[in-house]
Design a protein around this motif. Structure first.
Motif, PDB file in Angstrom:
ATOM      1  N   SER A 268       0.808  -1.221   0.000  1.00 29.87           N
ATOM      2  CA  SER A 268       0.000   0.000   0.000  1.00 29.87           C
ATOM      3  C   SER A 268       0.838   1.267   0.000  1.00 29.87           C
ATOM      4  N   THR A 269       2.157   1.121  -0.088  1.00 30.56           N
ATOM      5  CA  THR A 269       3.036   2.290  -0.058  1.00 30.56           C
ATOM      6  C   THR A 269       4.063   2.176  -1.180  1.00 30.56           C
ATOM      7  N   LEU A 270       4.792   3.258  -1.411  1.00 33.91           N
ATOM      8  CA  LEU A 270       5.841   3.232  -2.425  1.00 33.91           C
ATOM      9  C   LEU A 270       7.099   2.616  -1.823  1.00 33.91           C
ATOM     10  N   PRO A 271       7.944   2.006  -2.675  1.00 36.73           N
ATOM     11  CA  PRO A 271       9.251   1.564  -2.167  1.00 36.73           C
ATOM     12  C   PRO A 271      10.008   2.769  -1.611  1.00 36.73           C
ATOM     13  N   SER A 272      10.906   2.516  -0.680  1.00 36.64           N
ATOM     14  CA  SER A 272      11.568   3.627  -0.004  1.00 36.64           C
ATOM     15  C   SER A 272      12.644   4.270  -0.867  1.00 36.64           C
TER      16      SER A 272
ATOM     17  N   PRO B  61      14.124   2.499   4.765  1.00 32.21           N
ATOM     18  CA  PRO B  61      12.799   2.886   5.277  1.00 32.21           C
ATOM     19  C   PRO B  61      12.825   3.064   6.793  1.00 32.21           C
ATOM     20  N   ALA B  62      12.005   3.972   7.261  1.00 30.80           N
ATOM     21  CA  ALA B  62      11.924   4.219   8.699  1.00 30.80           C
ATOM     22  C   ALA B  62      11.483   2.933   9.400  1.00 30.80           C
TER      23      ALA B  62
ATOM     24  N   VAL C  51       2.099   2.935  18.065  1.00 28.93           N
ATOM     25  CA  VAL C  51       2.941   2.502  16.946  1.00 28.93           C
ATOM     26  C   VAL C  51       3.171   3.695  16.025  1.00 28.93           C
ATOM     27  N   SER C  52       4.394   3.880  15.607  1.00 31.86           N
ATOM     28  CA  SER C  52       4.645   4.985  14.678  1.00 31.86           C
ATOM     29  C   SER C  52       5.739   4.626  13.679  1.00 31.86           C
ATOM     30  N   THR C  53       5.619   5.197  12.511  1.00 30.40           N
ATOM     31  CA  THR C  53       6.631   5.019  11.475  1.00 30.40           C
ATOM     32  C   THR C  53       6.438   6.124  10.441  1.00 30.40           C
ATOM     33  N   GLN C  54       7.164   6.021   9.368  1.00 33.47           N
ATOM     34  CA  GLN C  54       7.013   6.966   8.265  1.00 33.47           C
ATOM     35  C   GLN C  54       7.037   6.165   6.978  1.00 33.47           C
ATOM     36  N   VAL C  55       6.070   6.407   6.099  1.00 33.87           N
ATOM     37  CA  VAL C  55       6.014   5.658   4.841  1.00 33.87           C
ATOM     38  C   VAL C  55       6.092   6.625   3.661  1.00 33.87           C
ATOM     39  N   ARG C  56       6.366   6.058   2.494  1.00 38.22           N
ATOM     40  CA  ARG C  56       6.444   6.855   1.278  1.00 38.22           C
ATOM     41  C   ARG C  56       5.170   6.599   0.473  1.00 38.22           C
ATOM     42  N   LEU C  57       4.476   7.650   0.137  1.00 38.00           N
ATOM     43  CA  LEU C  57       3.240   7.549  -0.632  1.00 38.00           C
ATOM     44  C   LEU C  57       3.345   8.445  -1.851  1.00 38.00           C
ATOM     45  N   GLU C  58       2.408   8.254  -2.788  1.00 40.48           N
ATOM     46  CA  GLU C  58       2.372   9.126  -3.954  1.00 40.48           C
ATOM     47  C   GLU C  58       1.349  10.231  -3.712  1.00 40.48           C
TER      48      GLU C  58
ATOM     49  N   ARG D 281      -1.930  14.941  -5.707  1.00 37.07           N
ATOM     50  CA  ARG D 281      -2.072  16.215  -6.399  1.00 37.07           C
ATOM     51  C   ARG D 281      -0.960  16.377  -7.432  1.00 37.07           C
ATOM     52  N   CYS D 282       0.289  16.130  -7.022  1.00 34.49           N
ATOM     53  CA  CYS D 282       1.406  16.344  -7.957  1.00 34.49           C
ATOM     54  C   CYS D 282       2.019  15.029  -8.441  1.00 34.49           C
ATOM     55  N   LEU D 283       1.573  13.892  -7.884  1.00 35.22           N
ATOM     56  CA  LEU D 283       2.044  12.569  -8.274  1.00 35.22           C
ATOM     57  C   LEU D 283       3.524  12.342  -7.974  1.00 35.22           C
ATOM     58  N   GLN D 284       4.084  13.164  -7.099  1.00 32.57           N
ATOM     59  CA  GLN D 284       5.461  12.963  -6.645  1.00 32.57           C
ATOM     60  C   GLN D 284       5.436  12.182  -5.327  1.00 32.57           C
ATOM     61  N   PRO D 285       6.544  11.481  -5.028  1.00 37.77           N
ATOM     62  CA  PRO D 285       6.588  10.772  -3.738  1.00 37.77           C
ATOM     63  C   PRO D 285       6.569  11.765  -2.576  1.00 37.77           C
ATOM     64  N   MET D 286       5.993  11.337  -1.493  1.00 33.37           N
ATOM     65  CA  MET D 286       5.961  12.170  -0.287  1.00 33.37           C
ATOM     66  C   MET D 286       6.130  11.279   0.934  1.00 33.37           C
ATOM     67  N   LEU D 287       6.676  11.833   1.992  1.00 34.62           N
ATOM     68  CA  LEU D 287       6.834  11.090   3.236  1.00 34.62           C
ATOM     69  C   LEU D 287       5.639  11.356   4.129  1.00 34.62           C
ATOM     70  N   GLN D 288       5.036  10.304   4.599  1.00 35.42           N
ATOM     71  CA  GLN D 288       3.839  10.431   5.425  1.00 35.42           C
ATOM     72  C   GLN D 288       4.112   9.804   6.795  1.00 35.42           C
ATOM     73  N   PRO D 289       4.126  10.601   7.860  1.00 35.92           N
ATOM     74  CA  PRO D 289       4.227   9.991   9.191  1.00 35.92           C
ATOM     75  C   PRO D 289       2.926   9.272   9.531  1.00 35.92           C
ATOM     76  N   LEU D 290       3.056   8.103  10.147  1.00 35.38           N
ATOM     77  CA  LEU D 290       1.876   7.358  10.595  1.00 35.38           C
ATOM     78  C   LEU D 290       2.012   7.151  12.095  1.00 35.38           C
ATOM     79  N   ARG D 291       0.923   7.350  12.801  1.00 38.58           N
ATOM     80  CA  ARG D 291       0.958   7.157  14.246  1.00 38.58           C
ATOM     81  C   ARG D 291      -0.372   6.581  14.684  1.00 38.58           C
ATOM     82  N   VAL D 292      -0.301   5.527  15.448  1.00 41.93           N
ATOM     83  CA  VAL D 292      -1.500   4.878  15.971  1.00 41.93           C
ATOM     84  C   VAL D 292      -1.335   4.755  17.474  1.00 41.93           C
ATOM     85  N   ASP D 293      -2.318   5.196  18.219  1.00 44.36           N
ATOM     86  CA  ASP D 293      -2.275   5.097  19.676  1.00 44.36           C
ATOM     87  C   ASP D 293      -3.654   4.615  20.115  1.00 44.36           C
ATOM     88  N   ARG D 294      -3.756   3.332  20.421  1.00 46.41           N
ATOM     89  CA  ARG D 294      -5.071   2.749  20.710  1.00 46.41           C
ATOM     90  C   ARG D 294      -4.998   1.827  21.913  1.00 46.41           C
TER      91      ARG D 294
END
Ligand SMILES: [Zn+2]
Length: 185
Positions: free
Chosen positions: A39-43, A48-49, A75-82, A85-98
């Motif tokens: 579900s994410t782009l290769p790093s 990868p974080a 749980v937290s990490t950072q993933v690469r997504l597309e 809007r501009c179709l360029q890679p971007m870094l997305q922080p993910l954080r889950v606290d449950r």
């Protein structure tokens, strides 16, 4: 990086952890999360974080009555997504606290899960924290990932830029004009 004393995070005894009031923290390599990778782009060239986790076990009152084993999972990490809007890679922080409650029996867990706002799972002596963390990270992915501010105006974008540009400055408009001119002449 030895973790001889740490319990196996893929087979956690929830009741035992809760009885001990245990806290566990650590990191997993993001490469081990196969579903997240889909579900994410290769790093790219970067490593990868890692996926960091912290778990705190306690007995806690569940809404609707009863005190049950509960795990607070951060749980937290950072993933690469597309960027959509501009179709360029971007870094997305993910954080889950449950917080998850654990009750004996699959049916009881399902019934309580439906009744309360808390997440209720079946009590297990072999909780796969890695898989649970991956489930939550997948749910935390943005539906439409976008840069807060895209790095530059991209030629592939449609919208304001096209509307603002005079048609004669558009390369294809110029080409069309040339073709029309050629046919007319
Ligand atoms: Zn963008």
């Amino acid at each position: 990086m030895t973790s001889a004393r740490a319990p196996d995070s893929r087979r956690l005894d929830v009741a035992a952890l809760t009885a001990a009031g245990a806290e566990i923290a650590g990191e997993w390599p993001q490469e081990g999360f196969a579903r997240l990778a889909l579900s994410t782009l290769p790093s790219g060239p970067d490593v990868p974080a890692p996926v960091s986790f912290h778990l705190a076990a306690e007995r806690a009152p569940l809404e609707g009555g009863g005190v049950y084993p509960a795990l607070r999972i951060d749980v937290s990490t950072q993933v690469r997504l597309e960027c959509q809007r501009c179709l360029q890679p971007m870094l997305q922080p993910l954080r889950v606290d449950r917080r998850f409650f654990f009750v004996p029996g699959e049916e009881a867990a399902a019934a309580l899960d439906a009744e309360t706002d808390d997440d209720v799972l079946e009590l297990t002596p072999a909780l796969d924290l890695h898989a649970l963390a991956e489930d939550e990270l997948l749910l935390a992915l943005p539906i439409v990932p976008r840069h807060e501010a895209c790095p530059e105006a991209m030629p592939l974008s449609f919208g304001e830029e096209d509307a603002a540009s005079p048609a004669e400055n558009h390369p294809f408009a110029a080409l069309a004009a040339l073709k029309t001119g050629g046919k007319a002449g």
